[in-house]
Design a protein around this motif. Structure first.
Motif: not given
Length: 452
Positions: A35, A39, A173
């Motif tokens: 991320s 992100g 994940d």
């Protein structure tokens, strides 16, 4: 000339490829984890989405997406993608890629992404060959390494690249990745009707050490094991059989290497023999150089135990000698004994503190002169020398308790206390002795550190 059968060959290759390759993300949104890089608003994602390409180095453990991100950089920006592996390609291959990149620029066919896997394996001359093309923009370099680039990649090349670190994937994940592989009818295992038991999925996600490739490879093997037993549900036993054993996530030159040795030393310092043994055998199981471990224990014996137990240094040195004498696996006994001894020993960092203070005072008093009465005779023919000693020097053996009051520090450092003993273990006896000598000699108190 158009190859009419290229698409057929590509489809066959795709269908026969391992599950991990078939499930490789096709867009940035399909990538799980990372991320910090992917992100919204993250520097890496913004760079790719805007097509503002710069040379980068991706570093992180295996199976975290370095190759995938390199391919996505090329596909998202419509750049040509060239891949080399440092372990099997050399300068000749680099020059071939650079020549092709120059032709594309001259014919306005766009830019070229050179993905150099295992970039840390390129020697200095090979890395230097890349510098001009990276600097003038002939290619956009995407280097990938499992090592810390600051240790393994030349500084000139690092200075021309932006570094992005990839982290091991979280178990959540990896569970997401498992679900995708089982649900995808074209690339995954949906066509075979495979499912996975909840406990098996949890075990696989937790045991993979953050490695997506390992998860998918293990899932594929486990599905073959289950199918061989005429089942469509993958069980915990199937995963265990496919995985063989819990993977020790360790990289002898990368960050994991430094993290585990740090945990080992901190466990010794924290007087926890159980944790010390755990981290010691984590390193041994992963193939760490045992001489490296022994050297760190020798250092630790003085840095963190010191005079609280002077025999600790002897134990550590004897362990290093035993390792050289018998080698592994038998020397694991010696390493384990030393780890328990060092963890259980009383701790003192007074030597470390004194060393640091001495260095600071030396820096603060540059050019200080040795007091005349302490100087060596050095063969000087000076008539005032008596019995080889400078005038004013007093022999400590002639004094009470074999100490005499006289100046030993240079003028600039007079009155400075450098060594302050602790009251730990046998250093307490040393502290008492120095207290008595300081009283007899009129020296300032040492402010011994009290018991912890």
């Amino acid at each position: 000339m158009t190859d009419l059968f290229a698409s057929v060959r590509e489809e066959r290759r795709r269908m026969s490829a391992p599950l991990a390759d078939r499930m490789r993300p096709r867009t940035l949104d399909e990538v799980v984890g990372q991320s910090d890089l992917l992100g919204r608003g993250a520097a890496f994602r913004t760079m790719v989405e805007r097509g503002h390409l710069v040379s980068i180095i991706l570093f992180g453990p295996p199976g975290t997406g370095k190759t995938t991100l390199a391919r996505l950089v090329a596909s998202e920006t419509r750049a040509a993608f060239e891949q080399l592996t440092a372990s099997s390609h050399g300068v000749k291959d680099v020059r071939r890629v650079l020549a092709g990149a120059e032709r594309r620029l001259e014919t306005d066919e766009g830019r070229t992404i050179l993905f150099l896997d295992e970039i840390h394996r390129f020697n200095k001359a090979q890395q230097d060959a890349l510098l001009p093309a990276v600097e003038n923009g002939t290619v956009v370099l995407v280097g990938a390494t499992t090592e810390n680039p600051f240790f393994e990649v030349n500084s000139p090349l690092i200075s021309r690249c932006t570094l992005f670190r990839l982290e091991p994937l979280a178990a959540t994940d990896l569970r997401d990745l498992l679900g995708r592989a089982l649900a995808d009818p074209d690339r995954g295992l949906r066509s075979a009707g495979m499912t996975i038991d909840e406990g098996a999925a949890t075990a696989l996600a937790e045991r993979a050490g953050g490695d997506a490739r390992l998860v998918l490879n293990t899932l594929e093997v486990a599905s073959i094991v289950a199918a061989g037993k005429s089942r469509t549900e993958i069980t915990f036993d199937d995963v265990e059989e496919a995985l063989q054993r819990r993977i020790v996530r360790y990289d002898k030159k990368g960050d994991r290497h430094y993290d585990v040795i740090s945990a080992f030393i901190k466990s010794l310092r924290g007087s926890d023999p159980d944790a010390a043994l755990y981290w010691l055998h984590t390193m041994l199981a992963a193939g760490e150089d045992p001489e490296f471990i022994a050297r760190r224990m020798v250092i630790f014996a003085s840095e963190d135990i010191g005079l609280a137990d002077p025999e600790a240094l002897g134990q550590a040195v004897a362990t290093a000698q035993a390792l050289a004498f018998v080698g592994l696996p038998e020397a694991a006994y010696n390493l384990s004994q030393a780890a328990v001894y060092l963890a259980a020993a009383p701790k003192s960092d007074s030597v470390k503190a004194a060393m640091g203070k001495a260095r600071r005072i030396v820096e603060e008093t540059p050019g200080s002169m040795v007091p005349p009465h302490l100087r060596s005779t050095g063969g000087r023919l000076v008539s005032s020398l008596v019995d080889g000693r400078r005038p004013g020097y007093r022999d400590p053996h002639a004094g009470q308790e074999h100490v005499v009051a006289q100046q030993y520090l240079p003028e600039e450092a007079l009155g400075r206390v450098i060594y302050s003993p602790t009251r730990q273990g046998r250093e307490a006896e040393l502290a008492d002795r120095l207290d008595e000598w300081d009283r007899l000699l009129g020296r300032p108190p040492r402010r011994a550190t009290p018991d912890a």
